[in-house]
Write a protein that holds these residues in place. Structure first.
Motif, mmCIF file in Angstrom:
data_model
loop_
_atom_site.group_PDB
_atom_site.id
_atom_site.type_symbol
_atom_site.label_atom_id
_atom_site.label_comp_id
_atom_site.label_asym_id
_atom_site.label_seq_id
_atom_site.Cartn_x
_atom_site.Cartn_y
_atom_site.Cartn_z
ATOM 1 N N TYR A 84 0.817 -1.228 0.000
ATOM 2 C CA TYR A 84 0.000 0.000 0.000
ATOM 3 C C TYR A 84 0.846 1.272 0.000
ATOM 4 N N GLY A 85 2.175 1.118 -0.040
ATOM 5 C CA GLY A 85 3.034 2.299 -0.073
ATOM 6 C C GLY A 85 2.876 3.153 1.177
ATOM 7 N N LEU A 86 2.971 2.503 2.345
ATOM 8 C CA LEU A 86 2.780 3.216 3.608
ATOM 9 C C LEU A 86 4.070 3.180 4.431
ATOM 10 N N PRO A 87 4.932 4.194 4.276
ATOM 11 C CA PRO A 87 6.202 4.172 4.999
ATOM 12 C C PRO A 87 6.045 4.448 6.491
ATOM 13 N N PHE A 88 6.880 3.810 7.260
ATOM 14 C CA PHE A 88 7.009 4.085 8.698
ATOM 15 C C PHE A 88 8.374 3.533 9.092
ATOM 16 N N VAL A 89 8.821 3.877 10.290
ATOM 17 C CA VAL A 89 10.090 3.313 10.762
ATOM 18 C C VAL A 89 9.829 2.509 12.038
ATOM 19 N N ALA A 90 10.139 1.234 11.987
ATOM 20 C CA ALA A 90 10.080 0.406 13.196
ATOM 21 C C ALA A 90 11.484 0.389 13.796
ATOM 22 N N VAL A 91 11.621 0.958 14.980
ATOM 23 C CA VAL A 91 12.918 0.932 15.653
ATOM 24 C C VAL A 91 12.870 -0.213 16.662
ATOM 25 N N VAL A 92 13.644 -1.259 16.366
ATOM 26 C CA VAL A 92 13.613 -2.449 17.215
ATOM 27 C C VAL A 92 14.761 -2.373 18.218
ATOM 28 N N GLY A 93 14.424 -2.350 19.489
ATOM 29 C CA GLY A 93 15.446 -2.432 20.534
ATOM 30 C C GLY A 93 15.775 -3.904 20.720
ATOM 31 N N ASN A 94 16.874 -4.327 20.093
ATOM 32 C CA ASN A 94 17.182 -5.763 20.052
ATOM 33 C C ASN A 94 18.162 -6.122 21.168
ATOM 34 N N ASP A 95 17.619 -6.677 22.249
ATOM 35 C CA ASP A 95 18.476 -7.150 23.348
ATOM 36 C C ASP A 95 18.486 -8.675 23.413
ATOM 37 N N ALA A 96 17.985 -9.298 22.350
ATOM 38 C CA ALA A 96 17.976 -10.765 22.252
ATOM 39 C C ALA A 96 17.337 -11.416 23.487
ATOM 40 N N THR A 97 16.314 -10.764 24.002
ATOM 41 C CA THR A 97 15.662 -11.252 25.229
ATOM 42 C C THR A 97 14.207 -10.800 25.266
ATOM 43 N N TRP A 98 13.365 -11.631 25.890
ATOM 44 C CA TRP A 98 12.062 -11.149 26.370
ATOM 45 C C TRP A 98 12.382 -10.456 27.696
ATOM 46 N N ASN A 99 12.881 -9.242 27.593
ATOM 47 C CA ASN A 99 13.521 -8.645 28.762
ATOM 48 C C ASN A 99 12.533 -8.318 29.889
ATOM 49 N N ALA A 100 11.326 -7.878 29.546
ATOM 50 C CA ALA A 100 10.384 -7.522 30.613
ATOM 51 C C ALA A 100 10.173 -8.709 31.550
ATOM 52 N N GLU A 101 10.118 -9.907 30.966
ATOM 53 C CA GLU A 101 9.879 -11.091 31.797
ATOM 54 C C GLU A 101 11.180 -11.552 32.455
ATOM 55 N N TYR A 102 12.289 -11.392 31.734
ATOM 56 C CA TYR A 102 13.604 -11.708 32.300
ATOM 57 C C TYR A 102 13.855 -10.847 33.543
ATOM 58 N N GLN A 103 13.452 -9.577 33.480
ATOM 59 C CA GLN A 103 13.648 -8.687 34.635
ATOM 60 C C GLN A 103 12.824 -9.172 35.839
ATOM 61 N N ALA A 163 10.340 0.740 7.011
ATOM 62 C CA ALA A 163 11.741 0.526 7.379
ATOM 63 C C ALA A 163 11.859 -0.125 8.752
ATOM 64 N N CYS A 164 12.940 -0.894 8.898
ATOM 65 C CA CYS A 164 13.251 -1.472 10.208
ATOM 66 C C CYS A 164 14.691 -1.123 10.569
ATOM 67 N N LEU A 165 14.847 -0.396 11.674
ATOM 68 C CA LEU A 165 16.185 -0.192 12.229
ATOM 69 C C LEU A 165 16.335 -1.205 13.352
ATOM 70 N N ASN A 166 17.251 -2.106 13.162
ATOM 71 C CA ASN A 166 17.465 -3.189 14.125
ATOM 72 C C ASN A 166 18.635 -2.770 15.018
ATOM 73 N N VAL A 167 18.309 -2.271 16.205
ATOM 74 C CA VAL A 167 19.319 -1.623 17.052
ATOM 75 C C VAL A 167 19.749 -2.575 18.176
ATOM 76 N N MET A 168 21.022 -2.903 18.205
ATOM 77 C CA MET A 168 21.518 -3.790 19.258
ATOM 78 C C MET A 168 21.573 -3.010 20.576
ATOM 79 N N THR A 169 20.664 -3.334 21.480
ATOM 80 C CA THR A 169 20.522 -2.527 22.703
ATOM 81 C C THR A 169 20.952 -3.295 23.948
ATOM 82 N N GLN A 170 21.247 -2.502 24.977
ATOM 83 C CA GLN A 170 21.570 -3.079 26.284
ATOM 84 C C GLN A 170 20.299 -3.648 26.913
ATOM 85 N N ARG A 171 20.492 -4.718 27.691
ATOM 86 C CA ARG A 171 19.351 -5.376 28.332
ATOM 87 C C ARG A 171 19.123 -4.730 29.708
#
Ligand SMILES: Cc1ncc(C[n+]2csc(CCOP(=O)(O)OP(=O)(O)O)c2C)c(N)n1
Ligand SMILES: [Mg+2]
Length: 547
Positions: A455-474, A529-537
């Motif tokens: 559909y030609g609908l741009p947006f930016v998904a900024v993914v905080g990638n900590d390789a974890t289900w962090n909310a539950e890990y916390q 777009a997807c920005l796959n950002v390697m983030t701290q956990r």
């Protein structure tokens, strides 16, 4: 024969006449007559990759446009896939109608294809749910569904559409078409006497607060709340987060909530988000006034608080706000010391944050992510920010941005970000849309990149990638200790390549200094777009000045 209408035509044209022209849909045997009936109407079908995404899109559409959102899915499993997403709209007080195909009426009980008690299944996640029972009533059923969705406390409604009724042909008579008035929501204004009593009690209180529910947390709702705060001088706070008093958007609000001597609940449910307004979160002597569209919710507060509920009235939240503003005597009041104390608590952010945002580390801190996003959003006042799960999604709620905002909301259900972002862009074709979500959360609806590309609908998904289900890990770290933390690990996967594989723009970001330019490139790409950002956990912020 051909001059006759199908049930599907009645529905399609009723939607068109009501101005409900954007339909978020996923095809299926039971609803193909409706797809066909869309020809020759002004209906725009936006067809998606998972039924829950259609519901989330209808939800975001409703929140941004103020219209009733419409989702259309097939029967049985398609309907079942859609139902979970209704909970997000229900808790967010977002008016939508889920239309689901359904087995033919003359096959029910005989082992029909995808036969399921669909309305029963949807009922707990909706304000109302039923199955259409006659083709000539389909337009009226739709009008009733839209009216219920938008009346009182807004929310989702479900209507199941048996395939035989959609395909049935009948003579076109005026009786088929609902009157415009049948769509109009029932209105429950706030009586002047109740408004005056509320204002008098607020004037008498030393430390009053007005707390508003999710339906007033839309852009227009928040403007109304600002008007009420300006008119009365009483701190007026919208609450729409499952983190409740720990919502990072509200800073150290918990530190002033416990000092309040009067709380006006303005369409704000008395629930877990307020820790049931029990001590120590709310003072044991604090009194309450409930202005709410639902008698049952007022009854609940009455049971919980007894005589401390000093007054109540049934009224729609927006209408009540307008009436309170209108009945306020004199010019605008100014906050005074209590108002300033509340404003300071809400504005509080730790003094250590600028250092955290500036520090060079191997991985990106969520605050660094937020600062880059904030400066990108600041470039366009139409920008829309979407925040989703889990820990990482809390940070952008703590860093003030000028953006309009949609969050997943009180249901506490993660996964809606990508559908929300796509619908936001569709509703506001000129608005930059940035969604912040965790790597786990990305998994729910990543296939919707395909929808956005089509559909030609741009947006930016900024993914905080900590390789974890962090909310539950916390939670595991806090409750059980690091040696008992398991079942929450993910891979540092290349979600950016998912976006590129589906025709979007994708970038891997491994250092904070790359963020700003990567964001600019993503926006400029004019593609999903997807920005796959390697983030701290790291754990999400819980803000207290005295901690
Ligand atoms: C539909 C749904 N399933 C599960 C959960 C529980 N849950 C909440 S946050 C979370 C972890 C999210 O992980 P991620 O998206 O990677 O974000 P992070 O917490 O790692 O920043 C989970 C599993 C939920 N809230 N909703
Ligand atoms: Mg994560």
């Amino acid at each position: 024969m051909e001059s006759k209408m199908r049930g599907a035509d009645i529905l399609a044209r009723t939607l068109e006449r009501a101005g409900l022209r954007t339909i978020f849909a996923l095809s299926g045997n039971h609803i193909m007559a409706l797809f066909d009936a869309a020809f020759g109407t002004g209906l725009k079908l936006v067809h998606v990759r998972h039924e829950a995404a259609a519901v989330h899109m209808a939800d975001a559409w409703a929140r941004l446009t103020g219209q009733c959102g419409i989702a259309l899915v097939t029967g049985g499993p398609g309907h079942a896939n859609a139902v979970g997403a209704l909970l997000t709209a229900l808790a967010a007080e977002s008016p939508i109608v889920l239309l689901s195909g359904h087995a033919a009426t003359n096959e029910l009980g005989r082992g029909a294809f995808q036969e399921l008690r669909q309305a029963d299944m949807a009922l707990p996640a909706t304000k109302a749910a039923w199955t259409a029972h006659s083709a000539c009533q389909l337009g009226r059923d739709l009008a009733r569904a839209v009216r219920i969705a938008q009346s009182g406390r807004p929310g989702p409604v479900h209507l199941s559409l048996p395939v035989d009724l959609l395909e049935q042909r009948l003579e076109d008579t005026p009786a088929l078409w609902p009157q415009a008035a049948e769509f109009v929501p029932a209105s429950q204004p706030l009586a002047d006497r109740a408004a005056d009593a509320t204002l008098a009690a607020l004037a008498d209180a030393k430390r009053p607060l007005i707390l508003a529910g999710p339906s007033l947390c839309t852009t227009s709702g928040r403007a109304l709340l600002r008007g009420l705060a300006a008119a009365t001088g009483v701190p007026t706070i919208g609450m729409e987060s499952p983190r409740g008093i720990n919502d990072p958007s509200l800073g150290a609000f918990a530190e002033v909530l416990c000092l309040a001597d009067l709380i006006v609940l303005l369409g704000k449910p008395h629930d877990f988000t307020l820790r049931f307004a029990d001590p120590p979160f709310v003072d044991r002597a604090c009194r309450f006034i409930a202005l709410d569209p639902d008698a049952a919710l007022i009854e609940r507060i009455s049971k919980e608080k007894g005589p401390r509920l000093m007054a109540s009235a049934i009224a729609d939240a927006a209408a009540a706000t307008e009436r309170l503003i209108a009945r306020t005597a004199g010019g605008p009041k100014y906050p005074g010391p209590w108002g300033r104390e509340v404003a300071e608590a809400i504005a509080y952010r730790p003094s250590s944050w600028p250092q955290l945002a500036a520090a060079a580390a191997e991985k990106v801190h969520p605050l660094q992510l937020c600062h880059a996003i904030a400066s990108q959003l600041a470039e366009d006042r139409n920008a829309i920010l979407v925040c989703d799960g889990g820990e990482v999604g809390q940070w952008p709620q703590a860093v003030p941005t000028p953006a309009r905002r949609i969050i997943n909301g009180v249901a506490g259900s993660i996964g809606a970000a990508i559908p929300f972002a796509i619908a936001a862009r569709l509703a506001e074709p000129a608005a930059p849309v940035i969604a912040v979500l965790g790597d786990g959360t990305f998994g729910w609806h990543m296939a919707e990149f395909d929808t956005a590309v089509r559909y030609g609908l741009p947006f930016v998904a900024v993914v905080g990638n900590d390789a974890t289900w962090n909310a539950e890990y916390q939670i595991q770290l806090r409750e059980y200790g690091v040696e008992r933390a398991h079942g929450c690990e993910l891979l540092p996967a290349r979600y950016d390549l998912v976006a590129t594989a589906l025709g979007g723009h994708g970038e891997l970001v491994t250092a904070a200094r790359e963020l700003g330019t990567a964001l600019q490139r993503a926006v400029k790409s004019a593609r999903p777009a997807c920005l796959n950002v390697m983030t701290q956990r790291v754990a999400a912020p819980v803000l207290r000045r005295n901690a």
